[in-house]
Design an enzyme around this catalytic site. Structure first.
Site, PDB file in Angstrom:
ATOM      1  N   LYS A 190       3.082   5.366   4.271  1.00 46.68           N
ATOM      2  CA  LYS A 190       4.074   6.090   3.476  1.00 46.68           C
ATOM      3  C   LYS A 190       4.488   5.222   2.282  1.00 46.68           C
ATOM      4  CE  LYS A 190       8.645   6.696   3.119  1.00 46.68           C
ATOM      5  NZ  LYS A 190       8.628   7.142   1.721  1.00 46.68           N
ATOM      6  N   GLU A 264       9.146  -7.429   5.094  1.00 44.85           N
ATOM      7  CA  GLU A 264       9.289  -8.253   3.885  1.00 44.85           C
ATOM      8  C   GLU A 264      10.421  -7.639   3.074  1.00 44.85           C
ATOM      9  OE1 GLU A 264       8.016 -11.022   3.640  1.00 44.85           O
ATOM     10  OE2 GLU A 264       6.515 -10.872   5.215  1.00 44.85           O
ATOM     11  N   GLU A 398      21.724  -9.223  -3.835  1.00 48.83           N
ATOM     12  CA  GLU A 398      20.496  -8.934  -4.575  1.00 48.83           C
ATOM     13  C   GLU A 398      20.792  -7.803  -5.563  1.00 48.83           C
ATOM     14  OE1 GLU A 398      17.199  -6.750  -2.740  1.00 48.83           O
ATOM     15  OE2 GLU A 398      15.834  -8.246  -3.582  1.00 48.83           O
TER      16      GLU A 398
END
Ligand code: NAP
Length: 497
Positions: A190, A264, A398
């Site tokens: 996906k 990740e 972030e």
């Protein structure tokens, strides 16, 4: 192979035709159960790059079932044949690089030359695993029984799910799918809903290369609908995911004990500038690492920790260079920075810039760009903040955009303490001429990737990649030879006569 893109009916009014791209399930290219969605060009949102399937949970379940049904056959396919498929798919990617690079630039905004590099690197990844997978070995163990041989076998896991983000829309899928396939697993893939076309081209390349039906299944659609169906069933033996830490942690919590995960995730990557650094080089690395993908790289430089002795000069040179950057559509040659990839990205980045303006010294940029070809795109000028301290939001969270936080440091020890004071640990760099500092940095920094006089971004196809702390699950590394280990399990065989 004929192009599998399906042409949809002409749009009303301008008679523009929109290419519709379908799922790949069990060797067929079916429509999904939901209303298809459009993939927009972030440099010009009036440009519809393609129309994709809004798959339902039932579509996803069929994809998983197809992968499960194909597993035994693919596992038993000779490895040289599996390798040949990867090599032919690499040929296909190379042959279509110009078309696919333009599509990638249109779907997520990166410069055309970077898109080309990414596709060629993906072809290189397929070829790397075609070779490396054929030399994956077990071990033989000495023992006291001369009539017995003890050795390990590596075998594939079964059905694996691959879920990927939009920022490297073909290279991340390639570095997950190639090791999965060469080791004999079957895959449900996906891609991000924000850049599905590049992943579609990878699936197309593998089909064109002769991959048997069901071995790779490609499915697009909303993560809330499709996600659980491709992560939670026990038949899914492994999930390789790249994306935000929040989504990765959610998936990890929701999957069963027997499902292996490789996550990740995000980063808050520091670049340390020591007082002996070549300052032009430090500025160059800051710009390349922090701004070249408009800051939208997981390994992008977002914190620059600068020794006080050189801080004023570094900042002056950085601002001068950033002011000269050309910002525009990645299809136009000579642009240094493109748009943000989505409206959501634009909102998030502008929100962080507003926070930065309240908590730190705003030195440059951070405006939404308008006029001169920017009006229909998600363009923001690179923002530079100084006097950033550890507790500030822009030093901790972030941002994933063109925002650089400059943090003052007093010494190497101070720089390391501040660089490590983060929940992330993906990539970190230092600029110095001192070999002692280079050596210590490699040992002291809490980061899965360590760069010395190089950008925080970028990694080799043949070297391991992954982060520490909340940047990755500390289970299996991606890339390189270690990338194969995630997709295999070990049996220990005791064979007597
Ligand atoms: P994201 O929102 O987490 O989405 C990543 C992928 O996961 C997309 O395909 C998304 O589908 C899917 N997804 C989201 N929630 C899911 C769920 N609950 N179950 C199953 N699938 C789910 O991340 P993004 O915005 O695409 O990418 C940016 C993030 O990726 C940043 O945090 C960046 O640091 C990280 N990243 C990390 C690396 C690395 O190697 N460490 C590399 C690149 C990017 P939809 O698109 O349909 O929502």
């Amino acid at each position: 192979m004929s192009d599998v893109a399906m042409k949809a009916a002409p749009m009303s009014g301008d008679a523009a035709r929109i290419d519709e791209f379908r799922n790949l399930i069990d060797g067929e290219w079916p429509r999904g159960g939901g209303e298809p969605f459009d993939n927009l060009n972030p440099a010009d949102t009036s440009d519809i790059v393609g129309r994709f399937q809004a798959s339902t949970a039932e579509d996803a379940t069929r994809a998983v079932a197809a992968a499960a049904a194909a597993f035994e056959g693919w596992k038993r396919t000779p490895i040289s044949k599996r390798a040949a498929v990867l090599n032919r798919a690499a040929d296909y990617l190379e042959a279509h690089v110009d078309r696919s690079a333009r599509e990638m630039t249109r779907e997520m905004g990166k410069a055309l030359n970077l898109a080309k590099d990414e596709i060629l690197r993906s072809a290189q990844t397929l070829r790397f695993y075609a070779v490396e997978g054929q030399s994956l070995t077990g071990e033989v163990f000495p023992n006291d029984d001369s009539d017995m041989t003890v050795y390990t076998l590596r075998e594939p896991l079964g059905v694996v799910s691959v879920i990927t983000p939009w920022n490297f829309p073909i290279s991340i899928p390639a570095r997950k799918i190639a090791p999965a396939l060469i080791t004999g697993n079957t895959v449900v893939f996906k891609p991000s809903s924000d850049a599905p076309l590049s992943g579609y081209r990878l699936a197309e390349a593998l089909v064109a290369a002769g991959l048997p039906k069901g071995v790779l299944n490609f499915i697009t659609g909303n993560a809330g609908e499709v996600g659980p169906a491709i992560t939670e069933p026990p038949v899914i033996r492994a999930i390789s995911f790249t994306g935000s830490t929040a989504a990765g942690e959610h998936i990890c919590r929701s999957v069963g004990f027997t499902t292996r995960t490789q996550m990740e995730l995000g980063g808050k990557n520091p670049l340390i500038v020591m007082d002996d650094a070549d300052l032009d080089k430090a500025v160059d690395l800051t710009i390349k690492g922090g701004l070249s993908l408009a800051g939208q790289a997981c390994t992008g430089t977002s914190r620059v920790l600068v020794m006080k002795a050189v801080r004023a000069e570094f900042l002056a040179r950085l601002v001068a260079r950033v002011k000269a950057l050309k910002i525009g559509c990645g299809l136009t040659e000579g642009m240094d920075m493109g748009p943000l990839a989505t409206a959501r990205q634009l909102d998030t980045v502008l929100r962080y810039i507003a926070i930065g303006k309240q908590e730190a010294t705003h030195v440059h940029g951070g405006e939404r760009l308008t006029g001169a070809g920017h009006d229909r795109g998600y363009y923001v000028s690179p923002a530079i903040f100084a006097d950033v301290t550890q507790q500030m939001t822009i030093a901790r969270e972030e941002i994933f955009g063109p925002v650089i936080a400059v943090i003052d440091v007093e010494s190497y020890a101070d720089a390391i303490t501040k660089a490590n004071d983060t929940e992330y640990g993906l990539s970190a760099a230092i600029v110095t001429r001192n070999p002692r500092v280079m050596h210590d940095f490699a040992n002291d920094i809490q980061s899965g990737t360590v760069k010395i006089n190089r950008t925080t971004t970028g990694n080799l196809v043949n070297a391991p990649f992954g982060g520490l702390k909340r940047s990755s699950t500390s289970t299996f590394r991606e890339s390189g030879r270690t990338g194969l280990e995630f997709y295999t399990q070990i049996k220990t065989v005791y064979r007597g006569c």
